[in-house]
Design a protein around this motif. Structure first.
Motif, PDB file in Angstrom:
ATOM      1  N   GLY A  78     -26.369 -28.913  40.656  1.00 44.43           N
ATOM      2  CA  GLY A  78     -26.392 -28.668  39.223  1.00 44.43           C
ATOM      3  C   GLY A  78     -25.628 -29.673  38.393  1.00 44.43           C
ATOM      4  O   GLY A  78     -25.412 -29.454  37.206  1.00 44.43           O
ATOM      5  N   ALA A  79     -25.215 -30.777  38.977  1.00 45.97           N
ATOM      6  CA  ALA A  79     -24.435 -31.768  38.241  1.00 45.97           C
ATOM      7  C   ALA A  79     -25.290 -32.484  37.200  1.00 45.97           C
ATOM      8  O   ALA A  79     -26.474 -32.733  37.409  1.00 45.97           O
ATOM      9  CB  ALA A  79     -23.855 -32.795  39.209  1.00 45.97           C
ATOM     10  N   ALA A  80     -24.667 -32.790  36.072  1.00 55.30           N
ATOM     11  CA  ALA A  80     -25.306 -33.601  35.042  1.00 55.30           C
ATOM     12  C   ALA A  80     -24.821 -35.037  35.235  1.00 55.30           C
ATOM     13  O   ALA A  80     -23.626 -35.275  35.376  1.00 55.30           O
ATOM     14  CB  ALA A  80     -24.934 -33.096  33.657  1.00 55.30           C
ATOM     15  N   ILE A  81     -25.742 -35.983  35.269  1.00 52.37           N
ATOM     16  CA  ILE A  81     -25.406 -37.384  35.514  1.00 52.37           C
ATOM     17  C   ILE A  81     -25.724 -38.196  34.276  1.00 52.37           C
ATOM     18  O   ILE A  81     -26.843 -38.171  33.773  1.00 52.37           O
ATOM     19  CB  ILE A  81     -26.166 -37.942  36.741  1.00 52.37           C
ATOM     20  CG1 ILE A  81     -25.682 -37.256  38.021  1.00 52.37           C
ATOM     21  CG2 ILE A  81     -25.921 -39.427  36.897  1.00 52.37           C
ATOM     22  CD1 ILE A  81     -26.560 -36.210  38.515  1.00 52.37           C
ATOM     23  N   ASP A  82     -24.708 -38.915  33.787  1.00 48.74           N
ATOM     24  CA  ASP A  82     -24.873 -39.810  32.645  1.00 48.74           C
ATOM     25  C   ASP A  82     -24.847 -41.238  33.184  1.00 48.74           C
ATOM     26  O   ASP A  82     -23.902 -41.635  33.867  1.00 48.74           O
ATOM     27  CB  ASP A  82     -23.741 -39.593  31.642  1.00 48.74           C
ATOM     28  CG  ASP A  82     -23.823 -40.520  30.450  1.00 48.74           C
ATOM     29  OD1 ASP A  82     -24.927 -41.055  30.174  1.00 48.74           O
ATOM     30  OD2 ASP A  82     -22.794 -40.727  29.789  1.00 48.74           O
ATOM     31  N   TRP A  83     -25.867 -42.006  32.868  1.00 49.66           N
ATOM     32  CA  TRP A  83     -26.000 -43.368  33.380  1.00 49.66           C
ATOM     33  C   TRP A  83     -25.214 -44.384  32.549  1.00 49.66           C
ATOM     34  O   TRP A  83     -25.271 -45.577  32.817  1.00 49.66           O
ATOM     35  CB  TRP A  83     -27.470 -43.746  33.453  1.00 49.66           C
ATOM     36  CG  TRP A  83     -28.185 -43.070  34.579  1.00 49.66           C
ATOM     37  CD1 TRP A  83     -28.609 -41.779  34.614  1.00 49.66           C
ATOM     38  CD2 TRP A  83     -28.526 -43.636  35.838  1.00 49.66           C
ATOM     39  NE1 TRP A  83     -29.200 -41.507  35.824  1.00 49.66           N
ATOM     40  CE2 TRP A  83     -29.173 -42.633  36.590  1.00 49.66           C
ATOM     41  CE3 TRP A  83     -28.368 -44.898  36.403  1.00 49.66           C
ATOM     42  CZ2 TRP A  83     -29.637 -42.849  37.873  1.00 49.66           C
ATOM     43  CZ3 TRP A  83     -28.836 -45.113  37.682  1.00 49.66           C
ATOM     44  CH2 TRP A  83     -29.468 -44.103  38.407  1.00 49.66           C
ATOM     45  N   SER A  84     -24.502 -43.960  31.558  1.00 53.15           N
ATOM     46  CA  SER A  84     -23.621 -44.812  30.738  1.00 53.15           C
ATOM     47  C   SER A  84     -24.342 -46.048  30.205  1.00 53.15           C
ATOM     48  O   SER A  84     -23.826 -47.162  30.280  1.00 53.15           O
ATOM     49  CB  SER A  84     -22.379 -45.219  31.525  1.00 53.15           C
ATOM     50  OG  SER A  84     -21.706 -44.094  32.020  1.00 53.15           O
ATOM     51  N   GLY A  85     -25.519 -45.860  29.684  1.00 53.97           N
ATOM     52  CA  GLY A  85     -26.256 -46.968  29.073  1.00 53.97           C
ATOM     53  C   GLY A  85     -27.118 -47.780  30.023  1.00 53.97           C
ATOM     54  O   GLY A  85     -27.898 -48.608  29.596  1.00 53.97           O
ATOM     55  N   THR A  86     -26.969 -47.572  31.332  1.00 55.29           N
ATOM     56  CA  THR A  86     -27.791 -48.277  32.310  1.00 55.29           C
ATOM     57  C   THR A  86     -29.142 -47.576  32.421  1.00 55.29           C
ATOM     58  O   THR A  86     -29.210 -46.351  32.385  1.00 55.29           O
ATOM     59  CB  THR A  86     -27.108 -48.259  33.688  1.00 55.29           C
ATOM     60  OG1 THR A  86     -25.802 -48.815  33.566  1.00 55.29           O
ATOM     61  CG2 THR A  86     -27.890 -49.048  34.705  1.00 55.29           C
ATOM     62  N   VAL A  87     -30.198 -48.333  32.565  1.00 54.63           N
ATOM     63  CA  VAL A  87     -31.513 -47.748  32.768  1.00 54.63           C
ATOM     64  C   VAL A  87     -31.553 -47.119  34.149  1.00 54.63           C
ATOM     65  O   VAL A  87     -31.239 -47.785  35.151  1.00 54.63           O
ATOM     66  CB  VAL A  87     -32.620 -48.825  32.633  1.00 54.63           C
ATOM     67  CG1 VAL A  87     -33.989 -48.233  32.903  1.00 54.63           C
ATOM     68  CG2 VAL A  87     -32.570 -49.470  31.262  1.00 54.63           C
TER      69      VAL A  87
END
Length: 104
Positions: A92-101
């Motif tokens: 259930g983790a939310a992953i943010d790619w920090s601006g990377t495609v």
């Protein structure tokens, strides 16, 4: 330090390609409370990846599940394979790619 690494390192195989996930947070190996919000660094060795991707993983934010229920289809086609792999360890983790495609 191969059996007991100083930093968390995971070797992943997604889409028949090996890659490395790592973290600079040593406590991630020994303290489950550190698994709330942390950064992972992803490198796949492909020529298309110029820099290491920095992912922010939030295990207490479940906003992706709400969108999963509303839309039709297979979650594996809506989310990058790497995100689904990370969720095998942190459900259930939310992953943010920090601006990377994102890498699909």
């Amino acid at each position: 330090m191969l059996r007991t690494p100083r930093f968390p390192v995971w070797i992943c195989c997604t889409n028949s390609s090996f890659s490395v996930l790592s973290s600079l947070n040593r406590s991630l190996l020994s303290d489950w409370r550190m698994e709330h919000l942390f950064h992972l660094f992803y490198y796949n060795g492909q020529s298309s990846q110029r820099t290491t991707a920095r992912l922010t993983v939030d295990t207490h934010s479940h906003h992706w599940e709400a969108s999963c229920r509303r839309s039709d289809g297979d979650p594996e086609t809506r989310f990058p394979s790497l995100e689904m792999t990370i969720r095998t360890k942190w459900d259930g983790a939310a992953i943010d790619w920090s601006g990377t495609v994102p890498f699909y």
